[in-house]
Write an enzyme that holds these catalytic residues in place. Sequence first.
Site, PDB file in Angstrom:
ATOM      1  N   GLN A 210       0.812  -1.207   0.000  1.00  0.00           N
ATOM      2  CA  GLN A 210       0.000   0.000   0.000  1.00  0.00           C
ATOM      3  C   GLN A 210       0.850   1.263   0.000  1.00  0.00           C
ATOM      4  O   GLN A 210       0.320   2.359  -0.110  1.00  0.00           O
ATOM      5  CB  GLN A 210      -0.907   0.022   1.235  1.00  0.00           C
ATOM      6  N   PHE A 241      -6.214  -3.579   3.515  1.00  0.00           N
ATOM      7  CA  PHE A 241      -6.849  -3.207   4.784  1.00  0.00           C
ATOM      8  C   PHE A 241      -5.880  -2.607   5.800  1.00  0.00           C
ATOM      9  O   PHE A 241      -6.182  -2.537   6.986  1.00  0.00           O
ATOM     10  CB  PHE A 241      -7.564  -4.409   5.409  1.00  0.00           C
ATOM     11  N   ARG A 323      -4.606   7.912  17.198  1.00  0.00           N
ATOM     12  CA  ARG A 323      -5.902   8.057  16.513  1.00  0.00           C
ATOM     13  C   ARG A 323      -7.033   7.487  17.355  1.00  0.00           C
ATOM     14  O   ARG A 323      -8.177   7.954  17.265  1.00  0.00           O
ATOM     15  CB  ARG A 323      -5.880   7.421  15.126  1.00  0.00           C
ATOM     16  N   GLU A 726     -12.594   3.972   5.524  1.00  0.00           N
ATOM     17  CA  GLU A 726     -12.612   3.513   6.912  1.00  0.00           C
ATOM     18  C   GLU A 726     -13.898   3.800   7.684  1.00  0.00           C
ATOM     19  O   GLU A 726     -14.322   2.977   8.497  1.00  0.00           O
ATOM     20  CB  GLU A 726     -11.433   4.145   7.665  1.00  0.00           C
TER      21      GLU A 726
END
Length: 777
Positions: A210, A241, A323, A726
Amino acid sequence: MNGRGEAAIVEGGVSRSLRHESARLHVTGGATYIDDIPAPANLLHVAPGLSMRAHARVVSLDLEAVRAFPGVVRVITAQDVPGDNQISPVHAGDEPLLAEGEVFYYGQLLFAVVAETRYAARRAARLAKVEYEDLPAILTLEEARNGAGELVGKSFLMSRGDAPEAVRAAPHTLSGRVVVGGQEQFYLEGQAAYALPGEEGEMRVFSSTQHPTETQHMVAHVLGLPANLVTVEVRRMGGGFGGKETQANAFACLAALAASLTGRPARLRLDRDDDMTITGKRHDFAIDYTVGFDNDGMVHGVDMVLAARCGWSADLSGPVTDRALFHADNAYYYPAVRLRSEPFRTNTQSNTAFRGFGGPQGIAAAERIMDEIAFATGLDPLDVRLRNTYDTASRNITPYHMTVEDAIAREVMEQLANDCDYRTRRDAARRFNRDSQTIRRGIALTPVKFGIAFTATHFNQAGALVHVYTDGSVQVNHGGTEMGQGLHTKMVQIAMREFGLREDRVRITATTTGKVPNTSATAASSGADLNGMAVLDAIRQIKFRLVSFAAGHWNVPEESVVFLPEGVRVGSALVSFTALVKAAYMARIQLSASGFYKTPKISWDAQTGRGRPFLYFAYGAACAEVSVDLLTGENRIERVDILHDAGQSLNPALDIGQVEGGFVQGAGWLTMEELVWDASGRLRTHAPSTYKIPACSDRPAIFNVRLLEQAPNREETIFRSKAVGEPPFVHGLAVLHALSDALASIDDYRSCPKLDAPATPEQILRTAERLKSRAAG
């Protein structure tokens, strides 16, 4: 004209349900993945040798039998690395590619076998004789929190107001803990890489990654080469993912090492068991919370500690746990708040990015708090949620001091509750439960408010390269990667819209560091936002040149040159796009451009815990209805209704597909996907035979998904769209809370079931027994 081609825009191409650009190839088997690339005659195969201890000193490593196995060409250890044997994406010196004297988890890379066949490489890797001296191992989050563990990086504190005092002064307080488990990415295409050596040290690497730029840097780092000698390419991935954001790097480096040391092409494709044993998962969290509230269910203050099992190396655990703090409010305003992270190091796989990147874990804590308040006050959980949402007047400052300018969570929840008849169905479920001994029904409606941007500010940039050829066809290249989500399709649609072209006139080429350098990972739901704007920038540069040329060539005002699906209107004439391009070429007009974009308005000061880390928020709500068998703990999702905010959707069909897939994956995380390690630190759920993911039969019997209508993004994103990667994952929380609602009927809804995740049948039965005991007492 304003110099960027904005005057020459046509409304075709986007906001249409164009099919995925590789759909036909996917269903016919023609799509090329790493292991499908035709093998040259001299191809070598690489297989890893793994540690069989959770934490130990390597006393001796005998590889003679490995080297002697027929077909083995070379065995690679840490001593063979010509550059630096480190691949940590964040902390230098934290993550060796191949172990050096000490191993830190069961499954760590010890060595790599290079052989003529994959079979020989894998068989030979099992013949190593390793002598270990066992060292103390910390396997669980509980062990780490009980004083034996150390933090990976730093604990982070985020606060606003005096939370302890607000909690103390509130009419009511309660404390609790919510535990949410980890999750395996379970991408269909496992980790894979193919390295092709070139002249003078050049290395071309095809990787299922990714983050091609980071993979390029890691390969160059390990080989001791400058980045300009390493090119990384990826046409598509069979899923990612987040599991291929950083953890693809090791396998690209091993393939490149094999190719560099032997001078022959080398390929590595992990077996599924090895893949699951080696690679990191979603972080499991244990979150302690204390909340102060009043009789109306209004929050006065929240105090949370969010602890996570991070694994043996830092990887991205710092940003992930950060996060989690950013999203521990979800859609709710906390008048006073204190949030603290505890990222613990353990002797397990190095946990990594996974869809939501810590956000879902933080949101799980917020939703538990809302349920706890509802049970404590006797209010409907939906009413508690509605009363505590952000607004745009005074209740609009997040724990990180960002102003919420588009607080629409309440409106979305109210619209969904009305559309799906939530309150009538809730009453019906309670009536059903009064008369049913073994089957109980539950319903819940939960929101999502998800911040969109990388919290590492420098990643909020993207590049693109667009070529227009003299036959009127267009080639687009950008720094994002395609993993099935439809990013490439949306980039095609942008070019179609801007140039007024048909789908077959625009071609996306493989993502490669040789065309667009210094790119960011395709992550943080920012793929279309960042790369779409970069593609648009490149296209509008070309259009500006074409418009200026056409105006001068045909002697018309620039504003009369408009790109349409049927051609280019130049004054009163209609010229084909191909004719315009050919004429521009003959006039020596440049028909290629490099585009760039950086996200505006964002800023973040990690020292003070203040700033605007997100450009905007994506919203949504989900209502789930379930049935639970109290005898077996098994459950079924009867119905799900989702209303999701995609702004002005670029492709409604793709976005609805992302919402559906994200929901199912989120529900799987919370209800059935369970990671289990034994006392030695070995992952026991390392294959489809022992790790359960949702199947077709697990989808809701009734599944209604709609995109919020007439809700363009307030910010200047690509055609006012919003990210959809997401945020929909969080909708799975509606299932967990519906299960909790069903179990609450056991003691007549007098207490919060406090159902932890994953809510497997065993966990449901344990919770049911606890509630039965409470009801009997």
